[in-house]
Design a protein around this motif. Structure first.
Motif, short mmCIF file in Angstrom:
data_model
loop_
_atom_site.label_atom_id
_atom_site.label_comp_id
_atom_site.label_asym_id
_atom_site.label_seq_id
_atom_site.Cartn_x
_atom_site.Cartn_y
_atom_site.Cartn_z
N THR A 1 -13.84 4.94 -5.25
CA THR A 1 -14.13 6.23 -5.87
C THR A 1 -13.55 7.37 -5.04
O THR A 1 -12.90 8.26 -5.57
CB THR A 1 -15.67 6.42 -5.95
N GLU A 2 -13.77 7.30 -3.72
CA GLU A 2 -13.31 8.38 -2.84
C GLU A 2 -11.81 8.61 -2.96
O GLU A 2 -11.33 9.72 -2.93
CB GLU A 2 -13.61 8.03 -1.38
N TYR A 3 -11.07 7.51 -3.03
CA TYR A 3 -9.61 7.65 -3.02
C TYR A 3 -9.02 7.50 -4.41
O TYR A 3 -7.81 7.35 -4.57
CB TYR A 3 -9.00 6.66 -2.02
N ASP A 4 -9.90 7.48 -5.39
CA ASP A 4 -9.46 7.49 -6.77
C ASP A 4 -8.42 6.38 -7.05
O ASP A 4 -7.36 6.64 -7.62
CB ASP A 4 -8.84 8.88 -7.05
N LEU A 5 -8.74 5.17 -6.64
CA LEU A 5 -7.79 4.07 -6.82
C LEU A 5 -7.76 3.63 -8.28
O LEU A 5 -8.80 3.57 -8.93
CB LEU A 5 -8.19 2.86 -5.97
N SER A 6 -6.57 3.30 -8.75
CA SER A 6 -6.47 2.78 -10.12
C SER A 6 -7.05 1.37 -10.13
O SER A 6 -7.16 0.72 -9.08
CB SER A 6 -5.00 2.74 -10.54
N ASP A 7 -7.38 0.87 -11.33
CA ASP A 7 -7.94 -0.50 -11.42
C ASP A 7 -6.98 -1.50 -10.82
O ASP A 7 -7.37 -2.40 -10.08
CB ASP A 7 -8.18 -0.88 -12.90
N ILE A 8 -5.70 -1.31 -11.12
CA ILE A 8 -4.73 -2.31 -10.66
C ILE A 8 -4.64 -2.32 -9.14
O ILE A 8 -4.66 -3.38 -8.51
CB ILE A 8 -3.36 -2.14 -11.36
N SER A 9 -4.61 -1.14 -8.52
CA SER A 9 -4.53 -1.11 -7.05
C SER A 9 -5.79 -1.71 -6.46
O SER A 9 -5.74 -2.51 -5.54
CB SER A 9 -4.40 0.31 -6.52
N TYR A 10 -6.93 -1.31 -7.02
CA TYR A 10 -8.19 -1.80 -6.46
C TYR A 10 -8.28 -3.33 -6.58
O TYR A 10 -8.54 -4.04 -5.61
CB TYR A 10 -9.37 -1.14 -7.17
N ASN A 11 -8.01 -3.82 -7.79
CA ASN A 11 -8.18 -5.27 -8.01
C ASN A 11 -7.17 -6.09 -7.23
O ASN A 11 -7.46 -7.19 -6.78
CB ASN A 11 -8.08 -5.60 -9.50
#
Ligand code: ATP
Length: 448
Positions: free
Chosen positions: A17-27
């Motif tokens: 949330t803090e770094y506003d990661l996209s789903d793809i980057s996060y996953n």
């Protein structure tokens, strides 16, 4: 430690949330990471073994995100290191794990080692000074100051020293940074106004055994950065820690260098690297060709070594261009084909014009990506910004039209070029790090 372990998923979600990661980057990158351990305020994070190829990427991109998130959530300052799951499993051989952590943190390029460095008359002194420092860090010459023109092998030698030291002494803390990274970290800490962040930065730089700072000329004159560097230098030097610096000029020729820096830079050993002579150029081409599985005739090596004189980066660029040309057109590497493949480079080499191709090559090297990625249609964020920087710099540094800039960047439409230029023009008004980065790239382009 238990707290970090127990809250591991929450930490990752907060980071997302803090770094506003996209789903793809996060996953892809963050979700598969597991907590490994915490010791002496260092949190070690495990990277799945099947992502070994991305170890460097993950550790450079996400390290600071984890550092900030964990430190803020736990209200305590932590450093972060990464380890591959398979190495963590073998942790009984713990020196390997330490090596791994120190190796990842050192920020070294595995290509740049002493055994891939061709020694010639132009770099013999710098090479032997580097080896002496690598064999006895903190003892032989401190600091070691390497200087020479662009693309002559300073970075290669610095990384070689780092590898050598870590191989000999896996528990040593080695840190290689470009002055751009250093400057941006200082800018970021100051901008945040967060004292804990500044302390972390100081701790990071002042607790290493070996600090390598590349292109130190870009730090000089930047007030707060040079002040931070000055104190880091003093702390490390008085503790007998090794410092290695590189620059494009010797201290006495750096006009804006204050006396306190000049004297310090001259405390140890100053070693220069000159442009390579014909034999060295030839030997470097031969070394590059060792991994190529087809025959390359002598006259081809001779042609390239004779015509590309000033810079090893360009020499390698020419060689790579020849290989790509031959592969793409399914041709043998004959002298005639090589002359055709290199006609732009060799005719412009005489006058050393700034061309879109030169800009693309330097931007690509700067970001550690390939020129092909820059001219591709890939929309990943790690390619989009370098591509837009190329558009911006082509506009600023060449006389090319928007159409031909678009063409050089992989047949992009002129409206895409305008958008890229506008985006960078706007962003540098508010983004000091980007501004600094572009300034450094621009100096590299104009440095010969
Ligand atoms: N003696 C050498 N043997 C083999 N490769 C070399 C040698 N010198 C330089 N190179 C290669 O040339 C390229 C450019 O070298 P490097 O990045 O070290 O230059 P540099 O002096 O740091 O330049 P800059 O100041 O522009 O950063 C690298 O790919 C490096 O591996």
């Amino acid at each position: 430690m238990d707290l970090i372990k127990e809250n591991w998923n929450l930490i990752k979600e907060t980071l997302r949330t803090e770094y506003d990661l996209s789903d793809i980057s996060y996953n892809t990158w963050v979700k598969p990471l597991n907590f490994h351990s915490e010791k002496d305020d260092i949190v070690t994070i495990m990277i799945p073994s099947d992502q070994a190829h991305a170890l460097k990427y993950i550790s450079s991109k996400y390290k600071s995100y984890f550092q900030v998130t964990i430190s803020e959530m736990m209200d305590h300052t932590y450093d972060i290191s990464f380890i591959l799951e398979k190495d963590a499993e073998n942790e009984t051989s713990s020196s390997k794990a330490v090596y791994n952590i120190n190796y990842i943190n050192a920020n070294l390029n595995s290509k740049y080692r002493f055994d891939t460095f061709v020694v010639g008359g132009n770099n013999k002194f710098a090479h032997s000074a580097s080896l002496a420092v690598a064999e006895s860090p903190g003892e032989a010459y401190n600091p070691l100051y390497l200087y020479g023109g662009a693309g002559l092998g300073k970075t290669h030698l610095m990384h070689s020293i780092g590898h050598f030291i870590l191989n000999q002494s896996p528990d040593m803390k080695v840190l290689y940074v470009t002055s751009e990274q250093f400057t941006n970290e200082v800018i970021e800490s100051i901008r945040s106004g967060n004292a804990a962040k500044m302390n972390r930065l100081r701790e990071k730089y002042r607790t290493v055994d070996v600090l390598l700072i590349d292109d130190v000329q870009f730090i000089i004159g930047k007030e707060s950065t040079q002040e931070e560097f000055f104190h880091t230098f003093n702390v490390l030097h008085s503790a007998g820690k090794q410092i290695i610096l590189s620059s494009d000029k010797p201290p006495k020729e750096m006009e804006t260098l204050e006396e306190r820096f000049r004297s310090r830079f001259e405390w140890g050993l100053i070693a220069d690297i000159q442009p390579p002579d014909y034999e060295t150029r030839y030997a470097i081409l031969k070394k590059n060709a060792e991994n190529y599985n087809k025959e390359i005739k002598e006259d081809v090596f001779q042609y390239i070594a004779t015509n590309i004189k000033s810079n090893i980066r360009e020499l390698e660029g020419a060689y790579n261009k020849v290989i790509a040309f031959a592969r793409l057109n399914k041709l043998d590497i004959t002298l005639e084909n090589v002359q055709e493949a290199l006609k732009d480079i060799i005719s412009s080499n005489a006058t050393r014009q700034v061309t879109p191709q030169l800009i693309i090559d330097i931007v690509a090297e700067h970001f550690g990506i390939s020129p092909e990625d820059i001219i591709s249609r890939k929309r990943n964020s790690e390619f989009v910004q370098p591509r837009q920087i190329c558009m911006y710099l082509c506009r600023q540094l060449t006389e090319e039209s928007l159409q031909s800039i678009g063409k050089a960047l992989g047949k992009k439409d002129h409206t895409t070029v305008i958008h890229g230029i506008d985006k960078i023009t706007e962003d540098i008004k508010t983004n000091a790090e980007l501004k600094n980065r572009i300034e450094i790239i621009r100096k590299k382009i104009n440095s010969d």
